[in-house]
Each structure stands twice: as C-alpha cells, then as structure tokens.
Enzyme design. Structure first.
Site, PDB file in Angstrom:
ATOM      1  N   HIS A  34      -2.703  -2.064   0.577  1.00  0.00           N
ATOM      2  CA  HIS A  34      -3.263  -0.710   0.491  1.00  0.00           C
ATOM      3  C   HIS A  34      -3.331  -0.246  -0.970  1.00  0.00           C
ATOM      4  O   HIS A  34      -4.394   0.137  -1.463  1.00  0.00           O
ATOM      5  CB  HIS A  34      -2.405   0.252   1.324  1.00  0.00           C
ATOM      6  CG  HIS A  34      -2.903   1.666   1.309  1.00  0.00           C
ATOM      7  ND1 HIS A  34      -3.622   2.206   2.350  1.00  0.00           N
ATOM      8  CD2 HIS A  34      -2.807   2.663   0.388  1.00  0.00           C
ATOM      9  CE1 HIS A  34      -3.940   3.460   2.068  1.00  0.00           C
ATOM     10  NE2 HIS A  34      -3.461   3.768   0.872  1.00  0.00           N
ATOM     11  N   GLU A  35      -2.199  -0.308  -1.653  1.00  0.00           N
ATOM     12  CA  GLU A  35      -2.180   0.177  -3.043  1.00  0.00           C
ATOM     13  C   GLU A  35      -3.035  -0.715  -3.943  1.00  0.00           C
ATOM     14  O   GLU A  35      -3.647  -0.243  -4.897  1.00  0.00           O
ATOM     15  CB  GLU A  35      -0.745   0.265  -3.565  1.00  0.00           C
ATOM     16  CG  GLU A  35       0.162   1.240  -2.805  1.00  0.00           C
ATOM     17  CD  GLU A  35      -0.418   2.638  -2.616  1.00  0.00           C
ATOM     18  OE1 GLU A  35      -1.190   3.101  -3.478  1.00  0.00           O
ATOM     19  OE2 GLU A  35      -0.104   3.277  -1.574  1.00  0.00           O
TER      20      GLU A  35
ATOM     21  N   HIS B 178      -6.525   0.563  -3.938  1.00  0.00           N
ATOM     22  CA  HIS B 178      -6.675   1.656  -4.918  1.00  0.00           C
ATOM     23  C   HIS B 178      -6.741   1.080  -6.339  1.00  0.00           C
ATOM     24  O   HIS B 178      -7.548   1.495  -7.168  1.00  0.00           O
ATOM     25  CB  HIS B 178      -5.480   2.615  -4.832  1.00  0.00           C
ATOM     26  CG  HIS B 178      -5.480   3.527  -3.642  1.00  0.00           C
ATOM     27  ND1 HIS B 178      -6.519   4.376  -3.356  1.00  0.00           N
ATOM     28  CD2 HIS B 178      -4.552   3.746  -2.668  1.00  0.00           C
ATOM     29  CE1 HIS B 178      -6.228   5.076  -2.255  1.00  0.00           C
ATOM     30  NE2 HIS B 178      -5.045   4.698  -1.810  1.00  0.00           N
TER      31      HIS B 178
ATOM     32  N   GLU C  42      -9.728   6.243  -0.797  1.00  0.00           N
ATOM     33  CA  GLU C  42      -8.991   5.814   0.390  1.00  0.00           C
ATOM     34  C   GLU C  42      -9.789   4.762   1.179  1.00  0.00           C
ATOM     35  O   GLU C  42      -9.202   3.908   1.838  1.00  0.00           O
ATOM     36  CB  GLU C  42      -8.656   7.032   1.254  1.00  0.00           C
ATOM     37  CG  GLU C  42      -7.609   6.792   2.327  1.00  0.00           C
ATOM     38  CD  GLU C  42      -6.197   6.488   1.797  1.00  0.00           C
ATOM     39  OE1 GLU C  42      -5.962   6.590   0.565  1.00  0.00           O
ATOM     40  OE2 GLU C  42      -5.342   6.131   2.617  1.00  0.00           O
TER      41      GLU C  42
END
Ligand code: ZN
Length: 495
Positions: A259-260, A263, A289
């Site tokens: 997830h990170e 980003h 997101e």
C-alpha cells in the site's frame, strides 16, 4: 529577475522549510525518543509558521498575477501558477486567528479523544467535537461554496469534489455492495487462521524489502522503516520514505508495505525536473489512494502475484509450507462485515466510508446533533453492514479524523478504491495479459504504464482532467463493482 523567477525562488524557500518539517515529522514517528516530543513540537511549529508566512505574503499573490501575464497559457509554468494560485487562495482566505484556534483546539481534542476512546466515554468527547465542528463550519464560510457547506471542506482534499458528486458516486454502489456483502455473509467463511503467528520481525523485514525491489520501488531514492501507523512521506522526488509495522497478522506488514509503496512510487514518478516545485507529487488524495490500493489490492491480493511469491513466503516462514495457493489466496481476501474501518476488506470498506460521509454531512449542516451521533452511527452500521457496535470505542470513537477537524476527507478513500479498478482496466486493455506479467514478476511494463498515464503528470492537471485523460471517462463505480463482484463471486462460490 522576472516575476516568475522571483516566485520560483520564494517557492523553493517554502519547499525547503516544508521538507525540513517533514524530516522532523518522519523522525518523530520512526526514531525520536519520547523525551524529545515537546521540543520537537516547538521546532516543527516554527518551521510551519515560517513556511506559512512566506507563502501567504502578499508578494506571493502579486508575483503569481504578474507571472500569469508573462507565460504561455499551455506551458508547464502556467500549470504551476494555477496550482500555486489555488493553494494561495485556500491558505489566505482563512484568517490566521481561526487557523490558530483550530490548531489549538485540535491538539486538545486529540488528547480528549484518546482518553474518551480508551474509557468508552462519548459524553467526555462530545463538547470538544461540537467545537471542532463549529470551527469547521467557520472555515467553510470563509472558503465559500455554491451549494452545500460540505463542498467547501471536501474540496480541500479533492479539488472539485462536492457533496452532490460524492452522493452520485456512493448512490451507484450502495445497493449492489450491501447485497454482495449479505450474500457473502450467508456463504461458508474462508479460513485465514494460518495468517496469524509469531512471525520473526527480521524475516518480515527482509520479505517486504524484497517485494519493494521486485515491484519497482526505487530504494536508491527511498527507504522503508517501521512506525506505529504506516505512512509515506517524501522530502524530494529522490527521497521517499515508507513505513510499515510488524504484527502477528502477516498481511499487516506485507499488504501495508505494498500500500505505502503504491503511494511512494507515485511520488517517485514525478519528472525530476519538477523536483522542489509545486508541480511534483500526487494531484489529490483520491488519486493518490487509487495507486496505493492498486498495488495493495489489485496486484498484492491477486492469484498470479502469489503464484510467484507464495513459494518465497514459505521459504521465509517455513510453518506456511503445507499451504496451497488457493487456500492462501482465499485467506488474504477474506470478507467480513466488521466494526473497524482500518481493518476492513476491499468489499466492505466503502460501506464504512458511506456511513461516515452521511454522518459528517449531517453534522456540518446541523441536522444531526452531536449528542445523537452514537445512536445514528449504530443505526447506520445495522443498516449497511448488519452489525451494531457494542461500544462507542468500536463505534463512533474509532477514527482520529473528526477530532483533528478533518471533515470531508473520508470519501477520498472510497474514490481511491473505485479509481484503482477504473485505471487498472485501461492498463489491462493496453498491456494485454497482465496476469502472466505478474506471475513472472515482470512489473516494469505495469509501473511504466502507470508512470506514463498518471505519475509523471504530478499536479499538472486537475484531478478530473487527469482521470479523463487516463481512462477516457469520468470517475464512476462500474469498474470497481464489476471487478469485486467477479473476484469475490469466485472466492465465495456465489451465483
Ligand atoms: Zn493510503
């Protein structure tokens, strides 16, 4: 020096101060001993004030106006001036006294919220929440809006977003989602007990770092550390910091890392020539997101991905050896109507968001009194997810957002979920058999496509323009609904 050059010098100063504050903030979360907290707060406040003063000085606004007349309206410089003009307007419309009062109240509210959540005592939190809502209303009035007071606040996080726009987005998916969740709830549950265990931290670290390298997060221009709450921050395009955490639930680190990294790769994908300018970075919270969700859910919870990495996971954690791919795949995609948003799966997640969206609109317009929030919250959980929180701690006290004055922020999470599928379908249409690419660990064509269509544009275009350019249509729920219906019908054997 031309007005444009003068402005760039000023913006570079602001950028340096912001970067210094970000380094201090990153260190605070990752390494600072607790004894440093008070001084660190002061240091960061000074840097923040200096950046704010330089940026909001009348010289900035004047330089933007002068420079506008000097640049080609189709140029990168013109796009940069638009970005600065928007930020300048937002930062200067709200009086400094209101900003200061909000910051002070939010600091108190945070402490009260932490204690109230621990003690399951909503009544203790209600008065300060009431004050935060009132300050948010005042902020909205200063910012201005055409239709609904909520519009002024949600536009801060997602440029161009309105209450009506979010209602359209949610309206298209509420019924199908509630129906899908209830079908899944009526089906035999999948097993994910094997994901819980005593996983050595060093093994979790080496496995997640291996994944980062494999998918294309550039470790020469970034690194990963641990922090209690995972986040991504960056100080320049060449220095992007991720954090993860190591828990007894294995996907916490693995999916959190992916997830990170999503980003982070978005941040790393800005053109290097834009470094330290306002054009670098993500265009909005929702678009940002969408990229974390792409790498976490669409890539990281897919069967092709784990056909490659499950054997490596078993090498790292030998107790997983007896597992077959199908069981593992189902386990990491378990869907369950649950009380806590941050632990929600990709099917129920948007229902948690819809509840918060409806409640915060009602609080902002005054149709829901703060004292009635717990009852309203519980009623919506019953309606949307078929469950009722036994305590307010697991109910309306669970999120940090409202205590920090973040009203209008939640819908951007749902936007990310929807947009991830919408963009992915275009990627698949262009690249063909993406499943075999993932099964072979060939992520470069995937990442290159995302850079080309999304990341390299930074903040050059407005979010809605960028979405249209990348996908050929406006944001909508269709791709997401079709994607999760297919995926979870197969996992749960629905027809
Ligand atoms: Zn995120």
């Amino acid at each position: 020096m031309s007005a444009l050059e003068q402005l760039k010098v000023r913006l570079a100063d602001v950028n340096a101060l912001n970067a210094a504050e970000s380094v201090l903030g990153w260190d605070q979360q990752c390494y600072m001993p607790s004894g440093g907290a008070e001084a660190r707060g002061e240091h960061m406040a000074v840097l923040s004030r200096m950046a704010h003063e330089i940026f909001t000085a009348s010289e900035t606004g004047e330089a933007v106006e002068k420079a506008k007349a000097q640049v080609d309206p189709e140029s990168e410089d013109a796009a940069m001036l638009d970005v600065v003009a928007r930020d300048y307007a937002l930062r200067t419309k709200i009086p400094a006294s209101l900003v200061a009062e909000q910051a002070k109240t939010a600091a108190q509210a945070h402490e009260i919220w932490v204690a109230a959540r621990k003690a399951n005592d909503f009544a203790a939190f209600a008065p300060i929440l009431e004050k935060m809502v009132e300050l948010a209303r005042q902020t909205a009035e200063h910012l201005g809006y055409k239709e609904h007071i909520y519009d002024a606040l949600t536009d801060l996080y997602e440029e161009g977003a309105t209450k009506k726009g979010w209602e359209q987005m949610f309206g298209g998916m509420k019924e199908p989602l509630v129906a899908l969740v209830s079908k899944i709830s009526a089906s035999p549950q999948v097993d994910d007990s094997f994901l819980y265990g005593d996983w050595p931290e060093s093994s979790q670290r080496s496995f997640t770092e291996m994944l980062l390298k494999e998918i294309g997060f550039d470790l020469n221009r970034g690194r990963q550390d641990t922090a209690p709450h995972p986040f991504c921050t960056n100080f320049s395009i060449g220095d992007v910091r991720l954090t993860t955490r190591f828990k007894n639930y294995l996907p916490s680190a693995v999916m959190g890392t992916l997830h990170e990294a999503g980003h982070g790769m978005y941040e790393q994908g800005s053109p290097l020539s834009w470094d330290r300018t306002p054009l670098a970075g993500g265009v909005s919270l929702g678009v940002h997101e969408s990229q974390s969700r792409t790498w976490e859910n669409i890539v990281g919870r897919s069967k092709p991905f784990w056909s490659l990495y499950l054997p490596k996971l078993k090498e790292t954690f030998p107790t997983l050896s007896p597992l077959d791919l199908e069981t593992f795949y189902k386990g990491i995609n378990k869907v369950e109507a649950s009380l806590i948003r941050v632990e929600a799966d990709e099917v129920t997640y948007n229902l948690h968001i819809m509840i918060r969206f409806e409640l915060e609109c009602a609080m902002m317009e005054g149709s829901l009194a703060i004292k009635d929030l717990p009852a309203a919250w519980n009623e919506k959980y019953r309606e949307f997810l078929g469950i009722v929180p036994p305590t307010d701690s697991d109910g309306c006290l669970q999120d940090v957002h409202w205590s920090s004055g973040l009203m209008g922020y939640f819908p951007t999470y749902s936007m990310g979920n929807l947009l991830s599928y919408q963009i992915w379908n275009c990627l698949v249409a262009d690249l063909g058999d993406v499943d075999s690419l993932m099964a072979k660990g060939e992520f470069k064509p995937i990442l290159d496509w995302l850079i080309e269509k999304v990341y390299r544009h930074g903040r050059r275009y407005k979010p809605a323009e960028l979405i249209h350019m990348a996908t050929g249509k406006p944001l909508g729920p269709e791709d997401y609904l079709a994607g999760i219906t297919d995926k979870y019908s197969a996992i749960y054997g629905l027809n």
